[in-house]
Enzyme design. Structure first.
Site, PDB file in Angstrom:
ATOM      1  N   HIS A  55       0.831  -1.183   0.000  1.00  0.00           N
ATOM      2  CA  HIS A  55       0.000   0.000   0.000  1.00  0.00           C
ATOM      3  C   HIS A  55       0.875   1.246   0.000  1.00  0.00           C
ATOM      4  CE1 HIS A  55      -4.035  -1.839   1.549  1.00  0.00           C
ATOM      5  NE2 HIS A  55      -3.565  -2.455   0.475  1.00  0.00           N
ATOM      6  N   GLU A  57       1.070   3.825   2.013  1.00  0.00           N
ATOM      7  CA  GLU A  57       1.705   4.147   3.283  1.00  0.00           C
ATOM      8  C   GLU A  57       2.915   3.258   3.532  1.00  0.00           C
ATOM      9  OE1 GLU A  57      -2.824   4.629   4.028  1.00  0.00           O
ATOM     10  OE2 GLU A  57      -1.486   3.528   2.684  1.00  0.00           O
ATOM     11  N   CYS A  81      -6.139   1.951   5.896  1.00  0.00           N
ATOM     12  CA  CYS A  81      -6.877   0.726   6.179  1.00  0.00           C
ATOM     13  C   CYS A  81      -6.543   0.221   7.584  1.00  0.00           C
ATOM     14  CB  CYS A  81      -6.554  -0.345   5.137  1.00  0.00           C
ATOM     15  SG  CYS A  81      -4.816  -0.841   5.088  1.00  0.00           S
ATOM     16  N   ALA A 165      -5.040  -8.978 -27.740  1.00  0.00           N
ATOM     17  CA  ALA A 165      -4.053  -8.452 -28.689  1.00  0.00           C
ATOM     18  C   ALA A 165      -4.661  -8.559 -30.075  1.00  0.00           C
ATOM     19  CB  ALA A 165      -2.751  -9.244 -28.608  1.00  0.00           C
ATOM     20  N   TRP A 181       2.750 -15.037 -33.174  1.00  0.00           N
ATOM     21  CA  TRP A 181       2.341 -14.136 -32.100  1.00  0.00           C
ATOM     22  C   TRP A 181       1.902 -12.827 -32.726  1.00  0.00           C
ATOM     23  CZ3 TRP A 181       1.851 -16.141 -27.435  1.00  0.00           C
ATOM     24  CH2 TRP A 181       2.639 -17.221 -27.062  1.00  0.00           C
ATOM     25  N   THR A 207     -11.297 -20.824 -27.315  1.00  0.00           N
ATOM     26  CA  THR A 207      -9.892 -20.424 -27.173  1.00  0.00           C
ATOM     27  C   THR A 207      -9.079 -21.562 -26.579  1.00  0.00           C
ATOM     28  OG1 THR A 207     -10.441 -18.086 -26.942  1.00  0.00           O
ATOM     29  CG2 THR A 207      -8.335 -18.794 -26.042  1.00  0.00           C
ATOM     30  N   LEU A 311     -16.740 -15.212 -25.867  1.00  0.00           N
ATOM     31  CA  LEU A 311     -16.882 -15.029 -24.426  1.00  0.00           C
ATOM     32  C   LEU A 311     -16.931 -13.549 -24.072  1.00  0.00           C
ATOM     33  CD1 LEU A 311     -16.895 -15.937 -21.482  1.00  0.00           C
ATOM     34  CD2 LEU A 311     -14.390 -16.082 -21.599  1.00  0.00           C
TER      35      LEU A 311
END
Length: 374
Positions: A55, A57, A81, A165, A181, A207, A311
């Site tokens: 976090h 802090e 928190c 992508a 790719w 997929t 999907l």
């Protein structure tokens, strides 16, 4: 300690700028920025970097300790928190206790925690320790940070980040289905970072069938998320990468309640966790609202959705996409039948298109990343 309201506002504005560095990385958790001061001088800065990470802090306190400094004032965009680590799925120690232990004498707060379960608990802990608390500093500016957090608090499902992508002409694969790719190594490395910073990573059945992905964290160091396949009829192949490694990396299958008992037993024998879900429109369409509610009930708060187009289209139809990250590669594949990232029937008019807010553009190698909130 300085009691100049204008200076307080200026400090808080700096803290807000720090908080924005976590935009898109921390949701469904809030973006938070923190300044630590000593005698009115900023000595350390911090922000919530990513989901599950330190976090704001904690980062600032680490910097102060590293430099041998003991701050007297903290400026934080959100109430620190107080929830113990592990409670309510919390992944980090409470920041209010850390500020108390550090010996801070005053805390300036921009916004009170919007979560009714924890609202003002951090302030109470600070005040009980004798720390002066001033809240509502630059409140309007700070409130703008927490629109996604407030939205996430209202969800009965995980926060859903849809990532894909595509080529410059909007294709996610060649007409043959071959997709490796599209994006370069830098973009793929970012994807693996995202996997490590999510509780689950999800794909649809097609997929899983066509790409045969592993959905593991490989290009970076980090924890392995639960791998989820939306597969109403349990059609995933027994020799697929996801099934054959189900005992090494957790693999869940969201399947129709009517899935044949023999098929369910076989998948469970292979290590897959089968989660029966009600169907929506026909046996091949799950009621995604109820299915995703079950994912949250099982402890998942942030899920990365890596497709495919069918999907993602269903998820948009269910209003179940909160955030989008699209990598655009400088390639053109063409073809009427090449798949796109969001299939289905689409929106009939441009005025009805899903619109992103807080849009950001970043470059990863040769690829352009466009992100925003739905």
């Amino acid at each position: 300690m300085i009691d100049d309201p204008l200076l307080h506002d200026a400090w808080m504005q700096d803290a807000v700028e720090l908080a924005q560095r976590g935009r898109g990385e921390v949701e469904p958790n809030p973006r938070v920025g923190c300044l630590l001061l000593k005698d009115g001088v900023v000595v350390a800065r911090g922000w919530h970097e990513h989901y599950g990470g330190r976090h704001a802090e904690a980062m600032a306190l680490d910097e102060a300790r590293h430099n041998g400094l003991r701050p007297d004032t903290a400026v934080v965009t959100l109430e620190p928190c107080s929830t113990p680590k592990g409670q309510d799925g919390k992944k980090t120690p409470p920041c209010a206790a850390a500020l108390i232990e550090a010996g801070v004498k005053r805390v300036l707060i921009g916004t009170i925690d919007p979560d009714p379960r924890h609202r003002r608990h951090g302030i109470q802990a600070l005040e009980q320790a004798g720390i002066e608390v001033l809240d509502g500093i630059a409140a309007t500016l700070c409130d703008q940070l927490y629109e996604p957090f407030r939205r996430a608090l209202q969800l009965d499902r995980p926060w859903m980040l849809a990532k894909w992508a595509m080529t410059l002409d909007g294709k996610t694969a060649a007409p043959t289905g071959e997709a490796r790719w599209i994006s370069g190594i830098e973009a793929r490395t970012k994807t693996h970072e995202l996997r490590a910073r999510c509780d689950g990573v999800m794909v649809g059945f097609r997929t899983a069938q066509v790409d045969d992905p592993e959905l593991t964290v490989r290009l970076v160091q980090g924890p392995q998320p639960v791998r989820i396949v939306v597969d109403p009829l349990g059609e995933i192949e027994d020799d697929s990468n996801l099934v054959t490694t189900a005992r090494q990396a957790p693999t869940w299958l969201l399947a129709a309640e009517a899935l044949a008992p023999a098929r369910r037993a076989r998948l469970e024998q292979l290590g897959v966790v089968v989660i029966p879900c009600p169907t929506g429109e026909g046996p091949r369409r799950l009621h995604l609202g109820l299915a995703f509610t079950e994912l949250k009930r099982r402890g998942l708060r942030r899920v990365l959705v890596e497709g495919g187009g069918g999907l993602v289209a269903q998820m948009f139809a269910w209003n179940a996409v909160d955030q989008v990250l699209a990598f655009v590669a400088p390639k053109i594949i063409g073809g009427r039948f090449a798949p796109t990232p969001v299939a289905g029937e689409g929106r009939p008019f441009m005025a009805e298109a899903w619109q992103l807010k807080e849009v950001r553009h970043e470059v990863y190698g040769d690829d352009l990343a466009i992100s925003g909130f739905v």
